[in-house]
Design a protein around this motif. Structure first.
Motif, short mmCIF file in Angstrom:
data_model
loop_
_atom_site.label_atom_id
_atom_site.label_comp_id
_atom_site.label_asym_id
_atom_site.label_seq_id
_atom_site.Cartn_x
_atom_site.Cartn_y
_atom_site.Cartn_z
N GLU A 32 28.31 -17.74 12.47
CA GLU A 32 28.10 -17.34 11.05
C GLU A 32 27.94 -15.96 10.72
O GLU A 32 28.14 -15.23 9.75
N ALA A 33 27.55 -15.12 11.74
CA ALA A 33 27.52 -13.79 11.63
C ALA A 33 28.61 -12.95 11.56
O ALA A 33 29.86 -13.35 12.12
N ASP A 34 28.78 -11.79 10.98
CA ASP A 34 29.97 -10.93 10.77
C ASP A 34 29.45 -9.42 11.30
O ASP A 34 30.31 -8.49 10.93
N ALA A 76 23.18 -14.46 10.95
CA ALA A 76 23.02 -13.41 9.92
C ALA A 76 21.65 -12.97 9.79
O ALA A 76 20.66 -13.64 10.62
N GLU A 77 21.28 -11.79 9.12
CA GLU A 77 19.86 -11.19 9.21
C GLU A 77 18.79 -12.22 8.81
O GLU A 77 17.71 -12.32 9.29
#
Length: 208
Positions: free
Chosen positions: A172-174, A117-118
C-alpha cells in the motif's frame, strides 16, 4: 492491496539477493546474537522463514516464537524450515488482526514498516509496543534514506521498488516512513545500530 507477498513468495529470496546480495540477510543475522536464551520472541513479517534456521544455529531449543506472516505461501515455506527444538506458533494473519495476551522479550520486524502508509504504520507500532515487556528488545531492520554515500541512488532504488510492488498489487505504501521518532517518543533507547548496503539498510536494536 494488503501487503501480501503470495504472488512472489517462491521467488522473494532470490529477487532480494539479486538486488541486495546478502545485505538484507546480514542486517538481520547480526542482531540475533543479542537475543537472550529461553526468550519469548514475536516475529512479524518473517517471509520465507530462513530466519528460523539462523535462530536455531544460536539456540537449538528454548525459544518460544510466535511467527506472524500474512502470506499463506510464505507461511507454508516457513513451516518447512529446520528450527530444531524451538517452539514455533505460526499465525497466518496480518499483524493488525493478530491479538495476544502474551508479553514478549523480543520483537523482530524485518522490513515490515516499509509496506505501510503512515497511519497504518503508527497503528501497528502502537499495537506491537503493547506486546513488548519492559526492558524488552525490538529489532528494527528497514530501508533508510540517510545521507551517507549519497541519497539520490537510494531514492531512485526505493522508488523503483515501490513502483514494482504497486504494479504487482502487493504493498500500500508509496514512500518510506521514518519509524525512529515513534521509538523515541515511546522512550526506547538504542542498544546498537548498524548500516548496510551503503547505508540504505539500517538495523537498529531498541530497548523499551
Amino acid at each position: 492491496m494488503n501487503n501480501n507477498y503470495d504472488k512472489i513468495a517462491g521467488h522473494y529470496d532470490t529477487l532480494s539477493r539479486l538486488v541486495f546480495f546478502k545485505s538484507q540477510v546480514n542486517a538481520q543475522i547480526n542482531q540475533l546474537q543479542h537475543i537472550p536464551e529461553n526468550s519469548s520472541v514475536l516475529i512479524v513479517g518473517g517471509g520465507t522463514g530462513w530466519i528460523l534456521e539462523e535462530l536455531a544455529k544460536i539456540y537449538t531449543g528454548g525459544l518460544k516464537i510466535v511467527y506472524v506472516e500474512i502470506s499463506a505461501k510464505m507461511t507454508v515455506l516457513s513451516q518447512k524450515r529446520n528450527y530444531k527444538d524451538n517452539q514455533i506458533e505460526f499465525m497466518d494473519v496480518g499483524i493488525e488482526d493478530f491479538k495476544t495476551d502474551v508479553l514478549f522479550d523480543v520483537i523482530l520486524t524485518p522490513f515490515l514498516f516499509d509496506n505501510f502508509a503512515e497511519q497504518r504504520a503508527a497503528k501497528v507500532f502502537g499495537q506491537l509496543n503493547e506486546y513488548l515487556k519492559k526492558d524488552g528488545l525490538w529489532f528494527l531492520v528497514d530501508f533508510s534514506l540517510n545521507k551517507i554515500n549519497g541519497n539520490w541512488w537510494k531514492w531512485l532504488l526505493l522508488k523503483s521498488m515501490y513502483n514494482f510492488f504497486k504494479l504487482m498489487g502487493i504493498v500500500e505504501a508509496d514512500k518510506l516512513i521514518d519509524m525512529v521518532p515513534y521509538f523515541f517518543k515511546a522512550d526506547y533507547l538504542i542498544v546498537e545500530e548498524r548500516l548496510y548496503y551503503g547505508g540504505f539498510i539500517k538495523a537498529t536494536i531498541f530497548r523499551k
